[in-house]
Design an enzyme around this catalytic site. Structure first.
Site, PDB file in Angstrom:
ATOM      1  N   HIS A  34      -2.050   3.111   2.633  1.00 17.76           N
ATOM      2  CA  HIS A  34      -1.365   3.704   3.785  1.00 17.76           C
ATOM      3  C   HIS A  34       0.134   3.868   3.543  1.00 17.76           C
ATOM      4  O   HIS A  34       0.818   4.532   4.337  1.00 17.76           O
ATOM      5  CB  HIS A  34      -1.596   2.847   5.034  1.00 17.76           C
ATOM      6  CG  HIS A  34      -1.815   3.657   6.277  1.00 17.76           C
ATOM      7  ND1 HIS A  34      -1.192   4.868   6.495  1.00 17.76           N
ATOM      8  CD2 HIS A  34      -2.576   3.433   7.374  1.00 17.76           C
ATOM      9  CE1 HIS A  34      -1.579   5.352   7.665  1.00 17.76           C
ATOM     10  NE2 HIS A  34      -2.417   4.503   8.214  1.00 17.76           N
TER      11      HIS A  34
ATOM     12  N   ASP B  56      -1.415   9.302   4.454  1.00 20.83           N
ATOM     13  CA  ASP B  56      -1.573   9.218   5.903  1.00 20.83           C
ATOM     14  C   ASP B  56      -3.033   9.405   6.284  1.00 20.83           C
ATOM     15  O   ASP B  56      -3.808  10.036   5.556  1.00 20.83           O
ATOM     16  CB  ASP B  56      -0.722  10.288   6.599  1.00 20.83           C
ATOM     17  CG  ASP B  56       0.775  10.065   6.400  1.00 20.83           C
ATOM     18  OD1 ASP B  56       1.174   8.891   6.234  1.00 20.83           O
ATOM     19  OD2 ASP B  56       1.534  11.054   6.388  1.00 20.83           O
TER      20      ASP B  56
END
Length: 440
Positions: A412, A416
């Protein structure tokens, strides 16, 4: 009498150290020239160290699981004559590379008694040998493997004697290199615990303590570092692969002498076609330098379970291969990983990994990222379900369809959630309209 110091040679690959995964000698043992000393673990391969001289072991570097630096003393031998005028590093020629992970024995096993030429083979008597200058202790009688109707396997007398002591029929051992069974092949055979594999007697029903060493330690360290340093998130999408399976069946029915297509080459082709629009997925993140490298070429890691543990052979430039070429490379790399013959360069440098459990694929899973990559993709088991599909007249009908979930885990910090979901949706479109996979 003098002393000879065997130093850990520069094995290559730019490594600075190696781990002791097995000792074949102990202090006081007599070792002949080219006799086995130890197995040392580098990044993903095991290197078998052989003695360049004959002598008696007087010192060893450490225990199984210890790390030894390149150039550091590994074994000190007492030899005939003055020994070394000065200690010099051993040459790489003293080490024979093998790509088989060597499991730790329950306790450091004494080395086989030194070979006498000609030596008594385990399965066929030969003339009595001439005693060497340092006669070895009489070896324990070897139990000959049971005859199973196979042709006689090629192996040295020492390997035959060890196989006989372990109760292994050499005809059941598949050599990793050539047609000759070596000690490393016996080690790999012992590590295999599936049907037909050797199981050490007396272990079932008892508690065991097993040190985490070698490849298993590497796997543990890599997985822990990945989960510790990477904020994972996962996404799962359902895909209708009915048409894809129909196309795969038609291609296989007309493949000729080409390898049989599984689902994996089709999925890899879809991944390679989708990646140009999602460059953040085909990347590696150097978090120490704070640099993300996005790759134009797809070097696809293929997680493979082997008798020695999890390995990730790499399909180089997967984007340039057609379905049949991918299928052939998958078979080749999987066999190399399973038999322990994969080269170091075939086990490193991936930019994205696919992990598949085949028929055990489950409904969904959350794979751990192969650090320093930023994503890992996992197809799951194909199941048949009733689905509502258009009937062509503006309505719907219920039809049996083949459904497969695709799981993805991403870093992450780099990827995204929207990008990961969009990437999987692009793959979904390709495999649900499989004619697009064959379009340029």
């Amino acid at each position: 009498m003098g002393k000879y110091t065997f130093r850990l040679p520069d094995i290559g690959e730019g490594i600075a150290e190696a781990e002791i995964v097995a000792w074949h000698v102990k202090v006081g043992d007599r070792v002949e020239e080219d006799g086995r000393l130890a197995d040392m673990m580098t990044d993903k391969a095991t290197v078998e160290m052989e003695s360049p001289v004959a002598g008696t072991v007087v010192e060893v570097a450490g225990d199984v699981g210890d790390i030894v630096a390149i150039g550091a003393p590994l074994v000190v031998l007492e030899v005939e004559g003055e020994g070394q005028a000065e200690e010099v590093p051993a040459t790489p020629a003293a080490a024979e590379r093998i790509a088989v992970e060597t499991p730790e024995p329950p306790a450091p096993a004494p080395a086989p008694e030194p070979e006498v030429k000609p030596e008594v083979a385990a399965a066929a008597p030969t003339p009595t040998p001439t005693p060497p200058p340092h006669p070895p202790a009489a070896p324990a009688p070897a139990r000959a493997p049971a005859a199973r109707g196979h042709s006689r396997a090629l192996a040295s007398p020492a390997v035959r004697a060890r196989a006989a002591e372990l109760g292994i029929d050499l005809a059941d051992v598949r050599p990793a290199e050539g047609n000759r069974v070596r000690h490393a092949d016996l080690d790999a055979f012992l590590a295999y615990s599936g049907p037909g594999g050797y199981r050490a007697p007396g272990l079932h029903g008892q508690d065991q303590e097993v040190r985490v060493i070698g490849l298993r330690r590497r796997i543990a360290d890599n997985m822990a570092a990945s989960k510790r340093n990477i904020p994972h998130f996962s996404y799962v999408e359902e895909c209708d692969v009915t048409a894809l399976e129909e196309m795969r069946g038609q291609l296989n029915a007309n493949r000729g002498d080409k390898p049989k297509l599984t689902m994996l080459p089709l999925l890899i082709t879809a991944v390679c076609k989708a990646l140009p629009d999602f460059p953040m997925i085909n990347a590696r993140f150097d978090d120490e330098a704070g640099v993300v490298t996005r790759y134009a070429a797809v070097h696809l890691g293929m997680a493979a379970q082997t008798p020695s543990g999890l390995m990730v052979p790499v399909i180089r430039n997967a984007q340039d291969r057609n379905l049949w070429q991918l299928a052939q490379e998958i078979v080749r790399l999987a066999e190399a990983a399973r038999t322990g013959t994969a080269k170091s360069e075939e086990l490193s440098g991936s930019t994205l990994t696919i992990t598949s459990l085949g028929p055990l694929g489950g409904v969904a899973h959350t794979p751990v990222i192969n650090r320093p990559e930023v994503a890992i993709l996992g197809p799951n088991r194909i199941v048949e379900r009733p689905m509502f599909v258009p009937d062509g007249m503006g309505g719907e009908r219920i039809e049996k369809r083949k459904i497969m979930n695709i799981s993805i885990s991403c870093d992450h910090r780099v990827v995204d959630g929207w990008d990961a979901a969009s990437f999987v949706q692009a793959i979904k479109k390709l495999i649900e309209t499989p004619v697009l996979l064959l379009a340029n």
